[in-house]
Enzyme design. Structure first.
Site, PDB file in Angstrom:
ATOM      1  N   TRP A 191      -2.105 -98.626  36.824  1.00 56.48           N
ATOM      2  CA  TRP A 191      -1.758 -97.825  37.995  1.00 56.48           C
ATOM      3  C   TRP A 191      -2.911 -97.921  38.984  1.00 56.48           C
ATOM      4  O   TRP A 191      -4.076 -97.797  38.602  1.00 56.48           O
ATOM      5  CB  TRP A 191      -1.514 -96.354  37.637  1.00 56.48           C
ATOM      6  CG  TRP A 191      -1.321 -95.560  38.899  1.00 56.48           C
ATOM      7  CD1 TRP A 191      -0.228 -95.558  39.703  1.00 56.48           C
ATOM      8  CD2 TRP A 191      -2.306 -94.737  39.544  1.00 56.48           C
ATOM      9  NE1 TRP A 191      -0.455 -94.784  40.813  1.00 56.48           N
ATOM     10  CE2 TRP A 191      -1.718 -94.270  40.754  1.00 56.48           C
ATOM     11  CE3 TRP A 191      -3.609 -94.356  39.243  1.00 56.48           C
ATOM     12  CZ2 TRP A 191      -2.399 -93.430  41.639  1.00 56.48           C
ATOM     13  CZ3 TRP A 191      -4.293 -93.521  40.128  1.00 56.48           C
ATOM     14  CH2 TRP A 191      -3.680 -93.061  41.308  1.00 56.48           C
ATOM     15  N   ASP A 202       4.671 -84.288  43.301  1.00 54.39           N
ATOM     16  CA  ASP A 202       4.004 -84.888  42.141  1.00 54.39           C
ATOM     17  C   ASP A 202       2.821 -84.036  41.717  1.00 54.39           C
ATOM     18  O   ASP A 202       1.675 -84.363  41.969  1.00 54.39           O
ATOM     19  CB  ASP A 202       3.551 -86.305  42.538  1.00 54.39           C
ATOM     20  CG  ASP A 202       2.787 -86.995  41.427  1.00 54.39           C
ATOM     21  OD1 ASP A 202       2.958 -86.607  40.260  1.00 54.39           O
ATOM     22  OD2 ASP A 202       2.016 -87.921  41.719  1.00 54.39           O
ATOM     23  N   ASP A 225       6.833 -92.760  35.966  1.00 53.48           N
ATOM     24  CA  ASP A 225       6.208 -91.445  35.852  1.00 53.48           C
ATOM     25  C   ASP A 225       7.190 -90.452  36.457  1.00 53.48           C
ATOM     26  O   ASP A 225       7.645 -90.623  37.596  1.00 53.48           O
ATOM     27  CB  ASP A 225       4.871 -91.449  36.611  1.00 53.48           C
ATOM     28  CG  ASP A 225       4.095 -90.150  36.438  1.00 53.48           C
ATOM     29  OD1 ASP A 225       4.683 -89.079  36.691  1.00 53.48           O
ATOM     30  OD2 ASP A 225       2.916 -90.196  36.080  1.00 53.48           O
ATOM     31  N   GLU A 283       2.726 -99.291  36.949  1.00 53.70           N
ATOM     32  CA  GLU A 283       3.245 -97.955  37.263  1.00 53.70           C
ATOM     33  C   GLU A 283       3.379 -97.739  38.774  1.00 53.70           C
ATOM     34  O   GLU A 283       2.406 -97.809  39.513  1.00 53.70           O
ATOM     35  CB  GLU A 283       2.302 -96.890  36.677  1.00 53.70           C
ATOM     36  CG  GLU A 283       2.762 -95.461  36.959  1.00 53.70           C
ATOM     37  CD  GLU A 283       1.847 -94.409  36.330  1.00 53.70           C
ATOM     38  OE1 GLU A 283       0.829 -94.775  35.708  1.00 53.70           O
ATOM     39  OE2 GLU A 283       2.153 -93.207  36.479  1.00 53.70           O
ATOM     40  N   HIS A 308       6.730 -89.279  40.009  1.00 59.02           N
ATOM     41  CA  HIS A 308       6.475 -90.272  41.057  1.00 59.02           C
ATOM     42  C   HIS A 308       7.660 -90.650  41.927  1.00 59.02           C
ATOM     43  O   HIS A 308       7.680 -91.719  42.524  1.00 59.02           O
ATOM     44  CB  HIS A 308       5.891 -91.544  40.434  1.00 59.02           C
ATOM     45  CG  HIS A 308       4.478 -91.379  40.000  1.00 59.02           C
ATOM     46  ND1 HIS A 308       3.676 -92.432  39.626  1.00 59.02           N
ATOM     47  CD2 HIS A 308       3.703 -90.271  39.890  1.00 59.02           C
ATOM     48  CE1 HIS A 308       2.485 -91.986  39.299  1.00 59.02           C
ATOM     49  NE2 HIS A 308       2.478 -90.680  39.430  1.00 59.02           N
ATOM     50  N   ASP A 316       1.857 -87.691  30.739  1.00 65.73           N
ATOM     51  CA  ASP A 316       0.843 -87.767  31.797  1.00 65.73           C
ATOM     52  C   ASP A 316       0.920 -86.517  32.656  1.00 65.73           C
ATOM     53  O   ASP A 316       1.795 -86.385  33.503  1.00 65.73           O
ATOM     54  CB  ASP A 316       1.066 -89.018  32.671  1.00 65.73           C
ATOM     55  CG  ASP A 316       0.054 -89.083  33.817  1.00 65.73           C
ATOM     56  OD1 ASP A 316      -0.965 -88.374  33.737  1.00 65.73           O
ATOM     57  OD2 ASP A 316       0.290 -89.836  34.784  1.00 65.73           O
ATOM     58  N   LYS A 368       4.592 -95.606  42.328  1.00 67.98           N
ATOM     59  CA  LYS A 368       4.383 -94.255  42.850  1.00 67.98           C
ATOM     60  C   LYS A 368       4.954 -94.145  44.257  1.00 67.98           C
ATOM     61  O   LYS A 368       5.039 -95.124  44.981  1.00 67.98           O
ATOM     62  CB  LYS A 368       2.879 -93.958  42.860  1.00 67.98           C
ATOM     63  CG  LYS A 368       2.537 -92.519  43.118  1.00 67.98           C
ATOM     64  CD  LYS A 368       1.099 -92.237  42.760  1.00 67.98           C
ATOM     65  CE  LYS A 368       0.786 -90.763  43.008  1.00 67.98           C
ATOM     66  NZ  LYS A 368      -0.520 -90.386  42.510  1.00 67.98           N
TER      67      LYS A 368
HETATM   68  C1  RNT Z   1      -1.272 -91.243  38.964  1.00 60.73           C
HETATM   69  C2  RNT Z   1      -0.590 -91.846  37.784  1.00 60.73           C
HETATM   70  C3  RNT Z   1      -1.497 -92.245  36.666  1.00 60.73           C
HETATM   71  C4  RNT Z   1      -2.575 -91.220  36.402  1.00 60.73           C
HETATM   72  C5  RNT Z   1      -3.422 -91.525  35.208  1.00 60.73           C
HETATM   73  C6  RNT Z   1      -4.657 -90.708  35.169  1.00 60.73           C
HETATM   74  O1  RNT Z   1      -0.385 -90.786  39.895  1.00 60.73           O
HETATM   75  O2  RNT Z   1       0.402 -90.993  37.330  1.00 60.73           O
HETATM   76  O3  RNT Z   1      -0.755 -92.522  35.540  1.00 60.73           O
HETATM   77  O4  RNT Z   1      -2.045 -89.947  36.255  1.00 60.73           O
HETATM   78  O5  RNT Z   1      -3.653 -92.870  35.156  1.00 60.73           O
HETATM   79 ZN    ZN Z   2       1.368 -91.563  35.476  1.00 57.41          ZN
END
Ligand code: RNT
Ligand code: ZN
Length: 420
Positions: A185, A294, A259, A226, A262, A326, A228
């Site tokens: 990420w 978020d 996530d 990941e 996100h 998370d 966002k």
């Molecule tokens: C950030 C992401 C990521 C972090 C961690 C600490 O928006 O969700 O996964 O929360 O890597």
């Molecule tokens: Zn995350």
């Protein structure tokens, strides 16, 4: 024993609907939950001069006493939390959580040896491990760009860091003989009008291509990216958006991380499971609860968490959709936060296994959509809690209410003794 008596009654009720509760419990006992280490210290880590996280578009708030201040304290707190969350577990590490022994080790110098502490700990306790490169809380991330930076020296620095993270993840996976997921990420983005969007996205593709160039066996390493929607201070533009990473993951045959905080609040991760699974090898979940945005709140057993697990169960995809948490809340007991969050995930999985999916589908095929709706609604008043309490008892764990006392005892006996 009361718990057993209640369980037997509940088993009979579910049995009448064609659900075998013993089998449901057996199935869920084999699903590992990857719990994130960073809830224990508000994403501070153990780098020399490591400060409590700020920057990178994420923020842990609260100053509850007892934050883990070193590696032994964090391991101790995680062990306590893990002892109260049923089922197999993995620990998800971030690169800033190495055993750096107070030496200044920059991100482009991390080695597998810095993570031997966690490897030994995991082996001893029979836990798995996952990994995350850390591309925030660092002077070279301050411009707002890391892997997509137009500054070649900055970009190379971060490429090197993520390459090293993959090497460490593969080393952990190989030594534990189970895949370690390396989840990438990056915070990259802008606060306002960004005409250079395509430029940064092309740079990110090039960086990821370079990073993934080194091949590792899939039994030991699974790569994931990941996406966002936005970060604090990066509201206008996020380089690693969902479309960007989805296409990249499908093209490179790597995993995507969804996530649950996100996405736009009306967008549901539960619907993304069946929409993306046909095109992807693996999905990693970052289970979180967004409150208004978020916000990284501790997950609870809400409808969306239940729906996510139902969709995975209906697709028979628990081997391809990996469970990870998370969230970070520094305003309450941090171990308690882990336990509530971890248990809510386990409960949602159990709820999914207790759904008579075939019966719902049969109604659907008969065109009896009233019965489909009524059965779905009727399931809500089934004695789910009796099955859950029995599951906890078979793991020698206190129920959700008794658990509060255990956390309070740990607070008094361990956390309150820490010098902060
Ligand atoms: C950030 C992401 C990521 C972090 C961690 C600490 O928006 O969700 O996964 O929360 O890597
Ligand atoms: Zn995350």
């Amino acid at each position: 024993m009361d718990i057993e008596k209640h369980y037997k009654n509940a088993r009979e009720k579910y049995g009448q609907m064609g659900i075998d509760t013993d089998k449901a419990l057996e199935k869920m006992s084999s699903i590992p939950l990857s719990i994130h280490c960073w809830q224990g210290d508000d994403v501070a880590g153990f780098e020399k001069k490591g400060s409590v996280l700020s920057g990178g578009g994420i923020l842990s708030t609260g100053a509850y006493p007892g934050r883990a201040g070193n590696i032994d304290q964090l391991a101790q707190d995680i062990e306590k939390a893990f002892s109260l969350v049923p089922g197999p577990k993995k620990l998800s590490l971030h690169a800033i959580y190495g055993d750096f022994k107070a030496k200044a080790i920059d991100r482009d110098s991390i080695e597998p040896g810095h993570f031997k502490y966690w490897l030994d700990w995991a082996k001893q306790n029979q836990y798995g491990l996952d990994f995350n490169p850390t591309l925030f809380s660092h002077s070279k991330a301050e411009s707002g760009y890391t892997l997509s930076s137009q500054d070649q020296s900055i970009r190379s620095f971060w490429i090197d860091h993520v390459k090293r993270s993959r090497k460490i993840a593969a080393y952990l996976g190989q030594n534990l003989n189970k895949p370690c997921i390396n989840n990438i990420w990056i915070p990259d983005g802008e606060k306002d009008i960004t005409p250079s969007r395509l430029v940064h996205r092309e740079l990110l593709i090039d960086s990821l291509d370079q990073i993934l160039d080194v091949e590792y066996a899939r039994e030991f390493l699974i790569d994931s990216v990941e996406s966002k929607l936005f970060g604090i201070g990066y509201e206008y533009y996020t380089v690693g958006s969902n479309e960007f990473y989805l296409l990249y993951a499908a093209k490179k045959r790597i995993a995507i991380t969804f996530d649950m905080g996100h996405f736009h609040p009306t967008e549901l991760v539960s619907d993304k499971i069946s929409a993306t699974l046909p095109f992807l090898t693996d999905i990693l979940l970052h289970i979180s609860r967004g409150v208004r945005w978020d916000s990284d709140h501790v997950p609870i057993l809400d409808q969306e968490l239940i729906d996510v697990m139902l969709e995975i169960k209906r697709a028979d995809a628990f081997s391809r959709v990996h469970m990870g948490t998370d969230f970070f809340d520094g305003s309450i007991n941090r171990i308690g936060a882990w336990v509530v969050g971890g248990r809510s995930v386990a409960k949602a999985i159990l709820r999914a296994y207790l759904e008579p999916t075939e019966k719902l589908i049969a109604y659907e095929q008969d065109g009896n959509l009233f019965a489909r709706l009524a059965l779905h609604e009727g399931l809500i008043s089934m004695p789910f809690g009796d099955i859950w309490n029995y599951y906890l008892a078979t793991h020698n764990m206190p129920d959700d209410i008794e658990m509060i006392k255990e956390i309070e005892t740990y607070q008094k006996g361990v956390l309150n003794q820490r010098q902060q």
